[in-house]
Write a protein that holds these residues in place. Structure first.
Motif, PDB file in Angstrom:
ATOM      1  N   GLY A   4     -11.489  -2.583 -23.158  1.00  0.00           N
ATOM      2  CA  GLY A   4     -10.049  -2.415 -23.005  1.00  0.00           C
ATOM      3  C   GLY A   4      -9.533  -3.078 -21.745  1.00  0.00           C
ATOM      4  N   THR A   5      -8.223  -2.974 -21.535  1.00  0.00           N
ATOM      5  CA  THR A   5      -7.551  -3.584 -20.393  1.00  0.00           C
ATOM      6  C   THR A   5      -7.370  -2.554 -19.281  1.00  0.00           C
ATOM      7  OG1 THR A   5      -6.382  -5.140 -21.818  1.00  0.00           O
ATOM      8  CG2 THR A   5      -5.445  -4.762 -19.643  1.00  0.00           C
ATOM      9  N   TYR A   6      -7.610  -2.973 -18.052  1.00  0.00           N
ATOM     10  CA  TYR A   6      -7.347  -2.126 -16.891  1.00  0.00           C
ATOM     11  C   TYR A   6      -6.770  -3.002 -15.788  1.00  0.00           C
ATOM     12  CZ  TYR A   6     -11.795  -4.019 -15.157  1.00  0.00           C
ATOM     13  OH  TYR A   6     -12.798  -4.854 -14.754  1.00  0.00           O
ATOM     14  N   TYR A   7      -6.293  -2.368 -14.718  1.00  0.00           N
ATOM     15  CA  TYR A   7      -5.592  -3.102 -13.675  1.00  0.00           C
ATOM     16  C   TYR A   7      -6.327  -3.010 -12.344  1.00  0.00           C
ATOM     17  CZ  TYR A   7      -1.817  -3.499 -17.007  1.00  0.00           C
ATOM     18  OH  TYR A   7      -1.082  -3.797 -18.123  1.00  0.00           O
ATOM     19  N   VAL A   8      -6.377  -4.149 -11.633  1.00  0.00           N
ATOM     20  CA  VAL A   8      -7.016  -4.193 -10.320  1.00  0.00           C
ATOM     21  C   VAL A   8      -6.018  -4.731  -9.305  1.00  0.00           C
ATOM     22  CG1 VAL A   8      -9.289  -4.566 -11.344  1.00  0.00           C
ATOM     23  CG2 VAL A   8      -7.928  -6.525 -10.641  1.00  0.00           C
ATOM     24  N   ALA A   9      -6.253  -4.387  -8.036  1.00  0.00           N
ATOM     25  CA  ALA A   9      -5.373  -4.827  -6.965  1.00  0.00           C
ATOM     26  C   ALA A   9      -5.676  -6.284  -6.604  1.00  0.00           C
ATOM     27  CB  ALA A   9      -5.560  -3.936  -5.741  1.00  0.00           C
ATOM     28  N   THR A  10      -4.627  -7.082  -6.413  1.00  0.00           N
ATOM     29  CA  THR A  10      -4.810  -8.470  -5.997  1.00  0.00           C
ATOM     30  C   THR A  10      -4.791  -8.606  -4.477  1.00  0.00           C
ATOM     31  OG1 THR A  10      -2.420  -8.851  -6.179  1.00  0.00           O
ATOM     32  CG2 THR A  10      -3.779  -9.360  -8.106  1.00  0.00           C
ATOM     33  N   ARG A  11      -4.434  -7.530  -3.777  1.00  0.00           N
ATOM     34  CA  ARG A  11      -4.458  -7.520  -2.322  1.00  0.00           C
ATOM     35  C   ARG A  11      -4.861  -6.124  -1.864  1.00  0.00           C
ATOM     36  NH1 ARG A  11      -0.322  -4.634   0.041  1.00  0.00           N
ATOM     37  NH2 ARG A  11       1.455  -4.089  -1.321  1.00  0.00           N
ATOM     38  N   THR A  12      -5.149  -5.990  -0.589  1.00  0.00           N
ATOM     39  CA  THR A  12      -5.411  -4.662  -0.047  1.00  0.00           C
ATOM     40  C   THR A  12      -4.098  -3.905   0.042  1.00  0.00           C
ATOM     41  OG1 THR A  12      -7.329  -5.415   1.214  1.00  0.00           O
ATOM     42  CG2 THR A  12      -6.293  -3.361   1.916  1.00  0.00           C
ATOM     43  N   ILE A  13      -4.034  -2.760  -0.617  1.00  0.00           N
ATOM     44  CA  ILE A  13      -2.818  -1.943  -0.654  1.00  0.00           C
ATOM     45  C   ILE A  13      -3.023  -0.745   0.271  1.00  0.00           C
ATOM     46  CG2 ILE A  13      -1.275  -0.597  -2.121  1.00  0.00           C
ATOM     47  CD1 ILE A  13      -2.205  -2.339  -4.476  1.00  0.00           C
ATOM     48  N   GLU A  14      -2.123  -0.585   1.224  1.00  0.00           N
ATOM     49  CA  GLU A  14      -2.231   0.496   2.195  1.00  0.00           C
ATOM     50  C   GLU A  14      -1.491   1.745   1.701  1.00  0.00           C
ATOM     51  OE1 GLU A  14      -4.188   0.287   4.615  1.00  0.00           O
ATOM     52  OE2 GLU A  14      -4.544  -1.883   4.688  1.00  0.00           O
ATOM     53  N   PRO A  15      -1.871   2.930   2.208  1.00  0.00           N
ATOM     54  CA  PRO A  15      -1.175   4.167   1.809  1.00  0.00           C
ATOM     55  C   PRO A  15       0.328   4.060   2.053  1.00  0.00           C
ATOM     56  CG  PRO A  15      -3.160   4.686   3.047  1.00  0.00           C
ATOM     57  CD  PRO A  15      -2.983   3.197   3.136  1.00  0.00           C
ATOM     58  N   GLY A  16       1.105   4.460   1.060  1.00  0.00           N
ATOM     59  CA  GLY A  16       2.551   4.412   1.160  1.00  0.00           C
ATOM     60  C   GLY A  16       3.174   3.134   0.642  1.00  0.00           C
ATOM     61  N   ASP A  17       2.355   2.085   0.417  1.00  0.00           N
ATOM     62  CA  ASP A  17       2.902   0.823  -0.096  1.00  0.00           C
ATOM     63  C   ASP A  17       3.422   1.000  -1.527  1.00  0.00           C
ATOM     64  OD1 ASP A  17       2.206  -0.396   2.228  1.00  0.00           O
ATOM     65  OD2 ASP A  17       0.666  -1.708   1.367  1.00  0.00           O
ATOM     66  N   ALA A  18       4.578   0.379  -1.784  1.00  0.00           N
ATOM     67  CA  ALA A  18       5.063   0.300  -3.165  1.00  0.00           C
ATOM     68  C   ALA A  18       4.217  -0.735  -3.906  1.00  0.00           C
ATOM     69  CB  ALA A  18       6.526  -0.085  -3.194  1.00  0.00           C
ATOM     70  N   ILE A  19       3.999  -0.505  -5.185  1.00  0.00           N
ATOM     71  CA  ILE A  19       3.150  -1.388  -5.985  1.00  0.00           C
ATOM     72  C   ILE A  19       4.015  -2.153  -6.979  1.00  0.00           C
ATOM     73  CG2 ILE A  19       1.239  -1.489  -7.630  1.00  0.00           C
ATOM     74  CD1 ILE A  19       0.125   1.014  -6.326  1.00  0.00           C
ATOM     75  N   GLY A  20       3.952  -3.479  -6.891  1.00  0.00           N
ATOM     76  CA  GLY A  20       4.704  -4.338  -7.796  1.00  0.00           C
ATOM     77  C   GLY A  20       3.777  -5.207  -8.619  1.00  0.00           C
ATOM     78  N   LEU A  21       4.375  -6.009  -9.498  1.00  0.00           N
ATOM     79  CA  LEU A  21       3.582  -6.854 -10.381  1.00  0.00           C
ATOM     80  C   LEU A  21       2.722  -7.843  -9.601  1.00  0.00           C
ATOM     81  CD1 LEU A  21       6.163  -7.616 -13.213  1.00  0.00           C
ATOM     82  CD2 LEU A  21       4.237  -6.027 -13.276  1.00  0.00           C
ATOM     83  N   ALA A  22       3.203  -8.294  -8.444  1.00  0.00           N
ATOM     84  CA  ALA A  22       2.439  -9.265  -7.656  1.00  0.00           C
ATOM     85  C   ALA A  22       1.205  -8.640  -7.011  1.00  0.00           C
ATOM     86  CB  ALA A  22       3.339  -9.868  -6.573  1.00  0.00           C
ATOM     87  N   ASP A  23       1.132  -7.318  -7.012  1.00  0.00           N
ATOM     88  CA  ASP A  23       0.029  -6.620  -6.350  1.00  0.00           C
ATOM     89  C   ASP A  23      -1.131  -6.305  -7.284  1.00  0.00           C
ATOM     90  OD1 ASP A  23       1.578  -6.495  -3.994  1.00  0.00           O
ATOM     91  OD2 ASP A  23       2.613  -4.715  -4.770  1.00  0.00           O
ATOM     92  N   LEU A  24      -1.021  -6.676  -8.549  1.00  0.00           N
ATOM     93  CA  LEU A  24      -2.064  -6.292  -9.500  1.00  0.00           C
ATOM     94  C   LEU A  24      -2.245  -7.349 -10.566  1.00  0.00           C
ATOM     95  CD1 LEU A  24      -0.413  -5.107 -12.275  1.00  0.00           C
ATOM     96  CD2 LEU A  24       0.242  -3.451 -10.555  1.00  0.00           C
ATOM     97  N   THR A  25      -3.396  -7.266 -11.219  1.00  0.00           N
ATOM     98  CA  THR A  25      -3.679  -8.164 -12.334  1.00  0.00           C
ATOM     99  C   THR A  25      -4.432  -7.392 -13.405  1.00  0.00           C
ATOM    100  OG1 THR A  25      -4.689 -10.278 -12.965  1.00  0.00           O
ATOM    101  CG2 THR A  25      -5.882  -8.959 -11.373  1.00  0.00           C
TER     102      THR A  25
END
Length: 236
Positions: free
Chosen positions: A112-133
């Motif tokens: 199946g499909t799952y999502y991974v971070a494309t950058r290091t995401i810090e606590p409190g960061d908003a998550i957008g499409l550019a941050d995952l693949t």
């Protein structure tokens, strides 16, 4: 004759014998199941994984040179508390003929499909499409809480540090707040063929999908689930 020449003469024969033994052991490592038994297992896994976000396939075989007793028809089942994913034992029960039960080692792969971070995401960061693949792989080999639905990420914020390349897990995400305490909200009740709404004052803050409490204009206390539009939907 010195020991070294003798060793050179014996080494090829010894290696050949060792290869034969290892090859025989590998061939006997697992025995395929009879077709009707495997079909019963596949039907079981199809039922058990019907709601999973991916395509499930199962492999199963008897260890070593073991064989199943004769049987005309099989029932397959999972041990109590077992989930149909990853490595597990699947029970086989003879339905007609001799009465017996055996457990067979198996592996259920869920592609199946799952999502991974494309950058290091810090606590409190908003998550957008550019941050995952999105990636495709075996969900059974990943944490059960891995995010498989991209809509769950809309407006979410990280509650912990997520390393670049790491799968996104639900416990590391906080849904966006859609209701603030004290604001005016619509309370919606739905039933067969009707929808009723009324205005209320929110008594709690709530994220989408979370529990929210409110007080209607006529003084009634209500509890429901906050939807993505900031409404409180009452449970039926």
């Amino acid at each position: 004759m010195t020991p070294r020449p003798l060793l050179r003469r014996l080494l090829p024969a010894t290696l050949g014998l060792l290869a034969t033994v290892l090859g025989t052991g590998a061939a006997c490592a697992a025995e395929p199941l009879p077709g009707p038994a495997m079909a019963a297992i596949e039907r079981l896994i199809e039922r058990q994984t019907a709601g999973l976000p991916g395509k499930a396939t199962v492999t199963a075989a008897l260890p070593g040179t073991a064989e199943l007793p004769a049987c005309d028809a099989f029932d397959a089942f999972l041990p109590t508390g077992a989930a149909a994913r990853g490595r597990l034992s699947i029970g086989l029960r003879c339905r007609t003929g001799a009465a017996w039960t055996r457990f067979v080692p198996a592996y259920v792969k869920v592609e199946g499909t799952y999502y991974v971070a494309t950058r290091t995401i810090e606590p409190g960061d908003a998550i957008g499409l550019a941050d995952l693949t999105a990636q495709t792989g075996d969900l059974a080999a990943l944490p059960r809480s891995v995010v498989t639905n991209g809509s769950e990420l809309a407006g979410a914020r990280a509650t912990g540090r997520i390393a670049a390349g790491a799968p996104l897990r639900k416990e590391l995400l906080r849904a966006p707040t859609v209701i603030q305490q004290g604001q005016s909200v619509q309370v919606v009740a739905q039933g067969a063929g009707f929808t009723v709404s009324t205005e209320a004052r929110a008594l709690t803050q709530a994220a989408a999908g979370g529990v929210a409490r409110a007080k209607t204009l006529d003084g009634r206390m209500v509890t429901g689930v906050a939807d993505e539009d900031g409404q409180i939907v009452l449970s039926q």
